[in-house]
Enzyme design. Structure first.
Site, PDB file in Angstrom:
ATOM      1  N   ALA A  63      16.205  31.806  13.577  1.00  0.00           N
ATOM      2  CA  ALA A  63      16.949  33.053  13.521  1.00  0.00           C
ATOM      3  C   ALA A  63      18.240  32.800  12.737  1.00  0.00           C
ATOM      4  O   ALA A  63      18.721  31.669  12.655  1.00  0.00           O
ATOM      5  CB  ALA A  63      17.261  33.524  14.932  1.00  0.00           C
ATOM      6  N   GLY A 106      13.276  30.173  15.733  1.00  0.00           N
ATOM      7  CA  GLY A 106      12.463  31.363  15.479  1.00  0.00           C
ATOM      8  C   GLY A 106      11.358  31.108  14.454  1.00  0.00           C
ATOM      9  O   GLY A 106      10.325  31.791  14.476  1.00  0.00           O
ATOM     10  N   GLU A 109       8.620  29.654  16.369  1.00  0.00           N
ATOM     11  CA  GLU A 109       8.092  30.718  17.230  1.00  0.00           C
ATOM     12  C   GLU A 109       7.232  31.699  16.430  1.00  0.00           C
ATOM     13  O   GLU A 109       6.192  32.165  16.907  1.00  0.00           O
ATOM     14  CB  GLU A 109       9.254  31.434  17.923  1.00  0.00           C
ATOM     15  N   GLU A 129      17.514  25.277  19.516  1.00  0.00           N
ATOM     16  CA  GLU A 129      18.504  26.266  19.957  1.00  0.00           C
ATOM     17  C   GLU A 129      19.562  25.654  20.863  1.00  0.00           C
ATOM     18  O   GLU A 129      20.719  26.061  20.865  1.00  0.00           O
ATOM     19  CB  GLU A 129      17.802  27.421  20.689  1.00  0.00           C
TER      20      GLU A 129
HETATM   21  N1  CAA Z   1      20.590  30.655   9.985  1.00  0.00           N
HETATM   22  C1  CAA Z   1      21.398  30.945   8.954  1.00  0.00           C
HETATM   23  N2  CAA Z   1      21.509  30.181   7.855  1.00  0.00           N
HETATM   24  C2  CAA Z   1      20.766  29.064   7.807  1.00  0.00           C
HETATM   25  C3  CAA Z   1      19.910  28.671   8.857  1.00  0.00           C
HETATM   26  C4  CAA Z   1      19.818  29.543   9.981  1.00  0.00           C
HETATM   27  N3  CAA Z   1      18.992  29.300  11.024  1.00  0.00           N
HETATM   28  N4  CAA Z   1      19.332  27.496   8.516  1.00  0.00           N
HETATM   29  C5  CAA Z   1      19.807  27.163   7.300  1.00  0.00           C
HETATM   30  N5  CAA Z   1      20.666  28.096   6.873  1.00  0.00           N
HETATM   31  C6  CAA Z   1      21.427  28.117   5.603  1.00  0.00           C
HETATM   32  C7  CAA Z   1      22.593  27.145   5.641  1.00  0.00           C
HETATM   33  O1  CAA Z   1      23.707  27.720   6.287  1.00  0.00           O
HETATM   34  C8  CAA Z   1      22.811  26.917   4.167  1.00  0.00           C
HETATM   35  O2  CAA Z   1      23.518  28.030   3.643  1.00  0.00           O
HETATM   36  P1  CAA Z   1      24.802  27.783   2.671  1.00  0.00           P
HETATM   37  O3  CAA Z   1      24.207  27.120   1.446  1.00  0.00           O
HETATM   38  O4  CAA Z   1      25.294  29.166   2.422  1.00  0.00           O
HETATM   39  O5  CAA Z   1      25.742  26.899   3.409  1.00  0.00           O
HETATM   40  C9  CAA Z   1      21.397  26.975   3.594  1.00  0.00           C
HETATM   41  O6  CAA Z   1      20.600  27.660   4.556  1.00  0.00           O
HETATM   42  C10 CAA Z   1      20.798  25.592   3.398  1.00  0.00           C
HETATM   43  O7  CAA Z   1      20.896  24.904   4.634  1.00  0.00           O
HETATM   44  P2  CAA Z   1      21.504  23.424   4.767  1.00  0.00           P
HETATM   45  O8  CAA Z   1      22.564  23.203   3.747  1.00  0.00           O
HETATM   46  O9  CAA Z   1      21.881  23.228   6.198  1.00  0.00           O
HETATM   47  O10 CAA Z   1      20.196  22.562   4.385  1.00  0.00           O
HETATM   48  P3  CAA Z   1      19.880  21.057   4.842  1.00  0.00           P
HETATM   49  O11 CAA Z   1      18.689  20.656   4.034  1.00  0.00           O
HETATM   50  O12 CAA Z   1      21.092  20.216   4.844  1.00  0.00           O
HETATM   51  O13 CAA Z   1      19.429  21.204   6.413  1.00  0.00           O
HETATM   52  C11 CAA Z   1      18.261  22.187   8.269  1.00  0.00           C
HETATM   53  C12 CAA Z   1      18.267  21.900   6.759  1.00  0.00           C
HETATM   54  C13 CAA Z   1      18.114  20.876   9.050  1.00  0.00           C
HETATM   55  C14 CAA Z   1      17.046  23.081   8.550  1.00  0.00           C
HETATM   56  C15 CAA Z   1      19.557  22.896   8.683  1.00  0.00           C
HETATM   57  O14 CAA Z   1      19.776  23.986   7.796  1.00  0.00           O
HETATM   58  C16 CAA Z   1      19.558  23.430  10.086  1.00  0.00           C
HETATM   59  O15 CAA Z   1      19.707  22.688  11.033  1.00  0.00           O
HETATM   60  N6  CAA Z   1      19.386  24.791  10.237  1.00  0.00           N
HETATM   61  C17 CAA Z   1      19.474  25.438  11.509  1.00  0.00           C
HETATM   62  C18 CAA Z   1      18.239  25.182  12.353  1.00  0.00           C
HETATM   63  C19 CAA Z   1      18.384  25.864  13.704  1.00  0.00           C
HETATM   64  O16 CAA Z   1      19.236  25.567  14.491  1.00  0.00           O
HETATM   65  N7  CAA Z   1      17.465  26.846  13.989  1.00  0.00           N
HETATM   66  C20 CAA Z   1      17.478  27.591  15.220  1.00  0.00           C
HETATM   67  C21 CAA Z   1      18.232  28.866  15.051  1.00  0.00           C
HETATM   68  S1  CAA Z   1      18.465  29.756  16.586  1.00  0.00           S
HETATM   69  C22 CAA Z   1      16.995  30.535  16.862  1.00  0.00           C
HETATM   70  O17 CAA Z   1      16.079  30.468  16.088  1.00  0.00           O
HETATM   71  C23 CAA Z   1      16.942  31.338  18.145  1.00  0.00           C
HETATM   72  C24 CAA Z   1      15.573  31.777  18.510  1.00  0.00           C
HETATM   73  O18 CAA Z   1      14.891  31.219  19.334  1.00  0.00           O
HETATM   74  C25 CAA Z   1      15.004  32.924  17.877  1.00  0.00           C
END
Ligand code: CAA
Length: 255
Positions: A63, A106, A109, A129
């Site tokens: 998400a 998400g 999921e 999460e």
């Molecule tokens: N939401 C919003 N933006 C996201 C995102 C997310 N879940 N995941 C990645 N992005 C964005 C980053 O902010 C970044 O944007 P900017 O260039 O503007 O800074 C861009 O995508 C590229 O991401 P990274 O620079 O972080 O890429 P990376 O290769 O270094 O890392 C990653 C990749 C390990 C997937 C890392 O992006 C990450 O940990 N993302 C979040 C994963 C996460 O926590 N997901 C769970 C979300 S909560 C949820 O999903 C609730 C639910 O149950 C529904």
């Protein structure tokens, strides 16, 4: 730019999540467009199977954290945040998730809401999460546990660690692993195989398998038996069995 793309090839539909710069983070627009597109495809009897995919780097990284960050309890409760995704569990047309790269939160999921999960050798799954101070919200704690059992589901949901594709396949989350450059073609081929079957029979098979998650063994077997009997009311049962006896390929009319 639209957040998703939908393409058709014969009886197969391909839905591609299209926010590559944000690793296909699932914001409100993606949710609304994806759910609307899938419901429309589901209503169309000329669609026999649907593939959902992302980019090579990310199926979906979860998400959209930037969209969620400022929200209050009242916001998410009153808006019933994420509830729209539940509609994907009601789809009757077979769905295939073609997962490359990150399928997190998400994203994992969404992949688990599909009927078949085909992954590339680069796929990574997780429910991270907890690292953000929340828990899964689109069914991850339930569907992951049913898919891989309590041991791994607890491990993933409590540590937030990612699981590579070998571990995911061993755990039973993934039905096939393919080289990343073949993912799309294999997923479309599997979709075509399913779409060439009788659509009502495929829907019945899907409903029967899904029923196993909702009921007892004896009730599930009873449901299956009744549905099995009802397949004999279709033209496609006659065609399928006649084609076998006549040593030819069946040509299903989806009736
Ligand atoms: N939401 C919003 N933006 C996201 C995102 C997310 N879940 N995941 C990645 N992005 C964005 C980053 O902010 C970044 O944007 P900017 O260039 O503007 O800074 C861009 O995508 C590229 O991401 P990274 O620079 O972080 O890429 P990376 O290769 O270094 O890392 C990653 C990749 C390990 C997937 C890392 O992006 C990450 O940990 N993302 C979040 C994963 C996460 O926590 N997901 C769970 C979300 S909560 C949820 O999903 C609730 C639910 O149950 C529904």
């Amino acid at each position: 730019m639209a957040s998703i793309m939908v393409e058709r090839s014969g009886r197969v539909a391909l839905l591609t999540l299209n926010r590559p710069k944000a690793l296909n983070a699932l914001n409100l627009a993606v949710m609304q467009e994806t759910v609307a597109a899938l419901r429309e495809l589901d209503r169309d009897p000329s669609v026999g199977a649907i593939v959902i995919t992302g980019s090579e780097k990310a199926f979906a990284a979860g998400a959209d954290i930037k969209e969620m960050a400022p929200k209050t309890f009242a916001d998410v409760f009153l808006e019933d945040w994420f509830a729209a995704w539940d509609q994907l569990a009601q789809l009757r047309t077979p769905t295939i998730a073609a997962v490359s790269g990150y399928a997190l939160g998400g994203g994992c999921e969404l992949a688990m809401l599909c009927d078949i999960l085909i992954a590339s050798d680069t796929a990574k799954f997780g429910q991270p999460e907890i690292k953000l101070g929340v828990i899964p919200g689109i069914g991850g704690s339930q569907r992951l546990t049913r898919a891989v059992g309590k041991a791994k589901a607890m491990d993933l949901c409590l540590t937030g660690r990612f699981m590579d594709v070998d571990e995911a396949e061993r755990a039973g989350l993934v039905s096939r692993v393919v080289p990343v450059d073949q993912l799309r073609d294999v997923a479309l081929e599997v979709a075509k195989t399913i779409a060439d079957m009788s659509l009502p029979i495929a829907m019945m098979a899907k409903e029967a398998v899904n029923r196993s998650f909702e009921t007892t063994l004896s009730e599930g077997v009873r449901f299956e038996r009744r549905v099995f009997h009802s397949t004999f009311a279709t033209d496609d049962q006659k065609e399928g069995m006649a084609a076998f006896i006549e040593k030819r390929k069946p040509l299903f009319s989806h009736r």
